[in-house]
Design a protein around this motif. Structure first.
Motif, PDB file in Angstrom:
ATOM      1  N   VAL B  95       0.846  -1.176   0.000  1.00 16.88           N
ATOM      2  CA  VAL B  95       0.000   0.000   0.000  1.00 16.88           C
ATOM      3  C   VAL B  95       0.892   1.239   0.000  1.00 16.88           C
ATOM      4  CG1 VAL B  95      -1.795   1.241   1.236  1.00 16.88           C
ATOM      5  CG2 VAL B  95      -1.742  -1.256   1.295  1.00 16.88           C
ATOM      6  N   ALA B  98       2.127   3.592   3.144  1.00 16.86           N
ATOM      7  CA  ALA B  98       1.805   2.999   4.439  1.00 16.86           C
ATOM      8  C   ALA B  98       3.080   2.911   5.273  1.00 16.86           C
ATOM      9  CB  ALA B  98       1.217   1.604   4.253  1.00 16.86           C
ATOM     10  N   TYR B 155       9.036  -2.144   3.196  1.00 15.65           N
ATOM     11  CA  TYR B 155       7.987  -1.881   4.183  1.00 15.65           C
ATOM     12  C   TYR B 155       8.578  -1.834   5.593  1.00 15.65           C
ATOM     13  CZ  TYR B 155       3.434  -2.195   6.491  1.00 15.65           C
ATOM     14  OH  TYR B 155       2.335  -1.958   7.273  1.00 15.65           O
ATOM     15  N   ASP B 215      -2.975  -6.202   8.602  1.00 13.35           N
ATOM     16  CA  ASP B 215      -2.088  -5.170   8.059  1.00 13.35           C
ATOM     17  C   ASP B 215      -2.176  -5.238   6.528  1.00 13.35           C
ATOM     18  OD1 ASP B 215       0.720  -3.540   8.931  1.00 13.35           O
ATOM     19  OD2 ASP B 215       0.583  -4.257   6.863  1.00 13.35           O
ATOM     20  N   SER B 217      -0.622  -3.873   4.040  1.00 14.20           N
ATOM     21  CA  SER B 217       0.594  -4.040   3.240  1.00 14.20           C
ATOM     22  C   SER B 217       1.086  -5.480   3.292  1.00 14.20           C
ATOM     23  CB  SER B 217       1.699  -3.102   3.739  1.00 14.20           C
ATOM     24  OG  SER B 217       1.337  -1.761   3.493  1.00 14.20           O
TER      25      SER B 217
END
Lengths: 169, 350
Positions: B95, B98, B155, B215, B217
């Motif tokens: 995402v 994020a 991430y 979550d 992502s």
């Protein structure tokens, strides 16, 4: 007709056509639109934002595609252009256009044989893959992993030519 | 290992296990056997230049100093080397924009390191696999894993303002969070197949469960990865069946490979306090065991291998410790090779 539209809408439509014409660097007969990699083109406060999704996580062509989209749009006079990537929803060969499949076959790459949802179970049932050169169904998979991540490697037992198959994903 | 056949011969010997294949007229692609040397990785094209350069920098100089020195040196030695800010895809995590919490970042780091280290191990086989098709297959699998590592490390880095490259190249051994399975040496081809089999079955169970993460992502990365890991699992299952059902020698080697790698399995399924804190963001490792065992048992049954043939009650399971930065002796040399280019030429691109 075009000049009567709102400038912003016209820009997005035009930008979409330009972006959609960018070709896959690995399979240059396919545009990124044929491939289903082009997910969205929009106007974000005057910035043209193009969203791409990678075919496979490690596909090295995605960075080249981003650069090509940026170049194509800036060559058309767009100043503020951004390319975003998204992983979701995950790319599937189901998004490949019928025109794209026909072009692939003509180019010598066997297109995906069926839709991704039809594959299930621990041992995938494989359909016959037609040789793009002679049309024979007497082919066999040499390796699930071909010259790029998105293709598997086949050989034709009729004409004895090796060929790539764009695997169902 | 007591290698009497090289891996090309091993694969050739195991050929009869593929009854569906007609005569393939496969070219003899035997290569010099160098399965145990840790030679330069092909992904470090300038390593020859680096080793010919003056002695290594002291470890405490900052990146900017090292950069300036080697930029000057590189400009002198190679007219075509450009040193620039890496312009990597910024949004390859699920995402865009994020930001991971500290706990989610730690979890993503574990999975990202597993994928990165296994990718580095498999890349070694390129030009050394038993046949050309296998060079490409292992290279493709390594590339998929590198893609997963990029997404996960990107991430993870959002929690500490570090890039995927900062995490891959500028952490030291004790900061890595991979499990011991992934850092084990490649061994012979059967060892690599045994490790690949354990890893791919585990990853498929893991990523399948992780698609349900709260979550967004992690869920997106998992949904992307699971489709690719399915190919990896299929590939290593096929090779396990082929080696186990081939000749006496290929079966013997497969059993040795399983015996040597199996002790690193339990570490993958151990819960720790991080998983308590993650709640619905990640599946508990122990919850993946039943699914893993079901597939594992099915593969062994088809390969006609019994548990007694590859487990030794005197050896048991490794205590591991990779999730907390305690590693086997094999990780250090791997990192030295993987990180040397980035550390000698910070920001180098080609």
């Amino acid at each position: 007709m075009v000049e009567q539209r709102q400038p912003r809408v016209a820009d997005v439509e035009h930008a979409r056509r330009i972006a959609a014409a960018v070709v896959d660097p690995e399979v240059p007969v396919l545009t990124i639109d044929d491939l289903g990699v082009l997910r969205d083109v929009r106007d974000e406060d005057g910035t043209i934002v193009v969203t791409l999704t990678p075919t496979y996580s490690g596909c090295p062509a995605i960075d080249q595609m981003r650069d090509d989209v940026l170049l194509a749009l800036t060559a058309e006079g767009y100043r503020d252009v951004r390319v975003d990537f998204t992983l979701t929803p995950a790319w599937t060969t189901d998004w490949m256009s019928e025109a794209g499949k026909a072009k692939l076959e003509q180019y010598g790459i066997a297109p995906p044989t069926h839709r991704a949802g039809e594959r299930s179970g621990p041992i995938p049932l494989s359909l016959g893959v037609k040789c793009p050169r002679c049309g024979s169904l007497r082919t066999r998979e040499v390796s699930r992993f071909g010259s790029t991540a998105c293709k598997s490697h086949f050989e034709c037992l009729a004409c004895l030519e090796p060929f790539d198959h764009f695997k169902v994903h | 290992m007591n290698a009497q056949l090289n891996d090309a011969e091993l694969a050739e010997a195991a050929q009869p296990a593929e009854p569906a294949q007609p005569d393939t007229a496969r070219p003899e692609t035997a290569r010099p056997e160098t399965p145990h040397s840790e030679a330069a990785h092909p992904a470090t094209p300038h390593s020859e230049a680096a080793t010919a350069a003056p002695p290594a920098a002291t470890p405490h100089r900052d990146a900017a100093t090292v950069n300036a020195e080697y930029e000057a040196e590189a400009a002198d030695a190679h007219g075509d080397v450009t040193v620039d800010e890496l312009d990597l895809a910024a949004e390859l995590s699920g995402v865009p924009s994020a930001k991971a919490t500290a706990d989610v970042a730690e979890y993503a780091l574990r999975l990202g390191d597993d994928a990165l280290i296994l990718s580095q191990r498999l890349g070694w086989w390129i030009s050394r696999a038993p046949e050309l098709e296998e060079d490409m297959a292992l290279g493709n699998i390594a590339l998929d894993l590198l893609g997963h590592a990029r997404s996960l490390l990107h991430y993870a880095g959002t929690a500490s303002d570090r890039s995927e490259d900062d995490l891959a190249y500028w952490r030291d051994e004790h900061e890595f969070r991979c499990a011991w399975l992934f850092e084990q040496p490649n061994g012979d081809f059967a060892h690599t197949v045994a490790r690949g089999l354990i890893a791919a079955i585990w990853m498929q169970e893991l990523y399948t469960a992780l698609t349900q993460s709260t979550d967004a992502s992690l869920a997106a990365i998992a949904a992307k990865s699971v489709k690719e890991v399915a190919y990896h699992r299929d590939h290593f299952v096929q090779w396990t069946l082929r080696l186990a059902g081939g000749t006496d020698e290929s079966r013997r080697r497969m059993l040795v490979g399983l015996t040597d790698l199996w002790p690193y399995t339990d570490e993958l399924f151990r819960d720790d306090p991080l998983h308590d804190r993650l709640g619905g963001a990640a599946p508990r490792p122990s919850s993946l065991r039943a699914g893993f065992d079901e597939v594992w048992d099915a593969v062994l049954a088809e390969a006609e291998i019994t548990v007694e043939e590859f487990t030794n009650p005197k050896i048991g399971q490794s205590s591991g410790g990779g999730r907390h930065g305690n590693h086997s002796t094999h990780l250090g040399p791997l990192l030295a090779e993987m990180q040397v280019l980035a550390r000698r030429h910070p920001g180098a691109t080609w």
